[in-house]
Design a protein around this motif. Structure first.
Motif: not given
Length: 322
Positions: A89-90, A92-93, A96-97, A206, A223, A264, A267-269
């Protein structure tokens, strides 16, 4: 009767003497110490090799993670890959960043490769990409259409496409420079990217997460606190990963959005874990909606009706929309 009983007893003694002791077969108490001894020897050798090849500067969280693994990775690169693989999950963030930092390349729009449609094709992609990952081979990158995904179910990646590719030293997923061991920052102060690398270790993790989120259902369950995202009930063992907004709607309605925002949706969102019964009802409703669009007469060439207008070249679009 006595003679038959004696024969049975004699046969039983023969079977007993022919039986291999459990410990000698490797399944008894002596097996665990043997395996433990092998692991200790293996980890000692791996730790020595890792410490020998470590540079003066190395990410401390990665080193702590590597030394705490049941099987210690023997090289710094394997340690970095293991770190991101276990912090999906880290990853993935971060991916995307990094994509948001790169921004959408000028003149790029989300397109499918020749023959691209609902189904996925075969091709090459980042390490771990499945055979059906929807990537076309990048041999001859300058040719039109090369590097385009063959399915809208695959995340768009403009830096994999020939006209926008940045070459070795830059990540083909996010477009940012790649440094030693596939790291995303220049911790060593060299000022130059690694010309032998074409992706970050975090972006590879990711990417695997985006194309196969069901493989990481345990992390997503944690999560959500092991609660169904729709019903609020406790997640069962058969719970499944679902996209909150289905990907066919992203292609049909949202593909004019800037590329970093599109990621996004993979991804997680946009991911949730729901119980199987809830997921089945949601899929049935989505199938009915797609069928109604087809009956209404979707645009030619669009998998599920007309797509949202591409605003990337619209001079009236506001900042961040083009």
């Amino acid at each position: 009767m006595a003679r038959q009983g004696a024969k049975r007893a004699k046969a039983g003694q023969g079977r007993h003497t022919a039986t291999v002791p459990v410990d000698e077969a490797g399944g008894g108490p002596d097996a665990a110490p043997a395996a433990l001894s092998w692991r200790e020897e293996r980890n000692a050798a791996a730790r020595a090799r890792l410490e020998k090849s470590l540079p003066a500067v190395f990410p401390a969280p990665v080193l702590r993670h590597a030394l705490a693994r049941p099987l210690v990775p023997p090289t710094p690169r394997l340690a970095v890959e293991s770190y991101w693989r276990h912090h999906i999950l880290r990853a993935d963030r971060l991916a995307r960043a990094l994509a948001a930092r790169s921004g959408q390349p000028e003149g790029w729009s989300w397109r499918l490769g020749p023959g691209g449609s609902i189904g996925a094709g075969s091709g090459k992609g980042p390490p771990g990409a499945r055979e059906d990952s929807g990537w076309e081979s990048l041999s001859g990158q300058g040719a039109s259409g090369k590097g385009l995904p063959l399915s809208f179910r695959m995340p768009p990646a403009p830096f994999r496409e020939g006209p926008h590719g940045l070459g070795k030293g830059h990540c083909c997923v996010c477009g940012q420079p790649v440094y030693r061991f596939g790291w995303h920052r220049d911790l060593w102060g060299t000022g130059t990217p690694n010309r032998n690398a074409a992706w970050h270790a975090a972006c590879v993790a990711a990417w695997k997460f985006w194309i196969a989120p069901a493989d990481h259902v345990k992390a997503l369950k944690r999560r959500q606190g092991h609660r169904c995202a729709q019903s609020g009930k406790r997640l069962l063992r058969t719970a499944e990963v679902d996209h909150r907004v289905p990907l066919y709607r992203i292609w049909r309605e949202e593909r004019g959005r800037p590329w970093p925002e599109l990621l996004g949706y993979w991804g997680v969102p946009n991911l949730q874990v729901v119980n199987r019964a809830v997921h089945a009802d949601k899929c049935a409703a989505e199938a009915g909606e797609r069928a109604s669009v087809r009956r209404a007469g979707g645009a030619q060439g669009e998998p599920f009706g007309p797509a949202a207008p591409d605003l990337s070249g619209d001079p009236l679009s506001g900042p961040g929309e083009g």
